[in-house]
Design an enzyme around this catalytic site. Structure first.
Site, short mmCIF file in Angstrom:
data_model
loop_
_atom_site.label_atom_id
_atom_site.label_comp_id
_atom_site.label_asym_id
_atom_site.label_seq_id
_atom_site.Cartn_x
_atom_site.Cartn_y
_atom_site.Cartn_z
N GLN A 3 -10.33 -2.59 2.55
CA GLN A 3 -9.85 -3.27 3.76
C GLN A 3 -9.81 -2.34 4.97
OE1 GLN A 3 -6.00 -4.09 1.69
NE2 GLN A 3 -5.09 -3.82 3.70
N MET A 17 0.85 -1.20 0.00
CA MET A 17 0.00 0.00 0.00
C MET A 17 0.88 1.25 0.00
SD MET A 17 -3.42 -0.91 2.07
CE MET A 17 -2.78 -0.64 3.71
N SER A 31 7.01 -1.07 10.26
CA SER A 31 5.63 -0.96 9.79
C SER A 31 5.39 0.46 9.33
CB SER A 31 4.67 -1.29 10.94
OG SER A 31 3.38 -0.79 10.66
N GLY A 46 11.36 -3.06 5.34
CA GLY A 46 10.66 -4.35 5.32
C GLY A 46 10.12 -4.66 3.92
N HIS A 47 9.50 -3.65 3.29
CA HIS A 47 8.99 -3.87 1.92
C HIS A 47 10.14 -4.13 0.95
CE1 HIS A 47 5.73 -1.13 3.55
NE2 HIS A 47 5.00 -2.12 3.07
O1 PAF Z 1 -0.19 -5.82 3.60
C1 PAF Z 1 -0.56 -4.90 2.85
O2 PAF Z 1 0.14 -3.93 2.61
C2 PAF Z 1 -1.95 -4.97 2.24
O3 PAF Z 1 -2.86 -5.58 3.10
C3 PAF Z 1 -1.97 -5.63 0.86
C4 PAF Z 1 -1.55 -7.09 0.93
C5 PAF Z 1 -1.06 -4.89 -0.09
C6 PAF Z 1 -3.39 -5.59 0.27
O4 PAF Z 1 -3.86 -4.28 0.14
#
Ligand code: PAF
Length: 274
Positions: free
Chosen positions: A57, A26, A182, A32-33
């Site tokens: 979500q 997102m 995070s 981490g990403h």
């Molecule tokens: O973990 C996230 O960043 C989100 O939940 C995801 C998997 C990209 C779905 O929007």
């Protein structure tokens, strides 16, 4: 690195490839990403990151409107990490009409832990992930283990729909004091940030007690929640579960301890595999 914002441009950019390895995000990226991107790189012939803040979500009280959108900085970091292609659609592009077809994940997997405290969260995650996996033609997809239940639910969804994709878990990256990286850590003020590693320390002490032979899981969970409360946290849960499906463990199951707690206005989650 190519950046595309529309579905036709994405399809075009993917034409030369047979095995896209995808990291859905997102945005508001951190180390981490980027570690997930580096993990994805050898898994495919093109490394794709998606950046999309998925309204479906977020609950009505959640931070959808204020969630940081940092596309330029994200793309610079992705390029440095070796990403080949970024798909960053607008909401209008990705949900041009109300998304009335949605995935309803099974209550047995989602009525507990995160699902209990974030109603509708996993339906929103599964719906967007299914759509992202389809349009990126993902053959491998890497998701962080910090969102342990999310990874488990996505894995089971992919298996049951026989999606042609390998779902891969990436280890949690931590700050030197142990705090799991995070995007939401950015919401912590200085005093909260100094305290935030207590969540990880709490999981470590539960893990240590279990490793030392303490099998009274309910008591360990209650004690851990009390100790967080005494330090000013508002815990949603501390739970010892089996790794495979997050159900209550039987003897010899591989275990994971998971926690979610609010520090001030920021809700943090973390987990430790035992
Ligand atoms: O973990 C996230 O960043 C989100 O939940 C995801 C998997 C990209 C779905 O929007």
């Amino acid at each position: 690195m190519q950046i595309v914002h529309t579905l036709p441009a994405l399809a075009d950019a993917l034409k030369p490839y047979r095995h896209p390895a995808v990291v859905p995000t997102m945005g508001n990226l951190h180390e981490g990403h980027l570690a997930l991107v580096r993990q994805a790189k050898p898994l495919g012939d093109v490394t794709v990151a998606t950046i999309f803040v998925n309204r479906l979500q977020f609950g009505p009280q959640d931070d959808f409107d204020t969630y940081p959108r940092t596309l330029a900085a994200d793309c610079a970091q992705l390029e440095a990490a070796g990403c080949d292609l970024v798909f960053a659609p607008t909401e209008q592009e990705f949900y041009p009409e109300p998304q009335v077809f949605r995935i309803t994940p099974p209550p047995a997997l989602t009525d507990m832990l995160e699902g209990q405290f974030r109603p509708g969260f996993f339906a929103g995650v599964c719906t967007v992930v299914l759509k992202l996996l389809c349009c990126t033609q993902a053959r491998s997809a890497v998701f962080g283990k910090k969102d342990y239940q999310q990874l488990m639910v996505i894995r089971q969804m992919a298996r049951q729909f026989t999606l042609p994709v390998d779902i891969v878990g990436g280890d949690t990256r931590r700050a030197p004091d142990g705090l799991a990286l995070s995007s939401r850590n950015g919401y912590l003020n200085a005093a909260e940030r100094a305290q935030a590693a207590e969540l990880h320390a709490c999981l470590q002490s539960v893990a240590q007690a279990v490793r030392a032979g303490n099998a009274d899981f309910a008591r360990l969970e209650a004690q851990a929640m009390d100790s967080l409360r005494q330090r000013g946290w508002q815990p949603d849960y501390v739970a010892l579960r089996r790794q495979s499906d997050l159900q209550l463990p039987q003897a010899d199951d591989a275990l994971v301890v998971l926690a979610a707690a609010r520090l001030g206005n920021t809700r943090l989650i973390d987990n430790l595999e035992l």
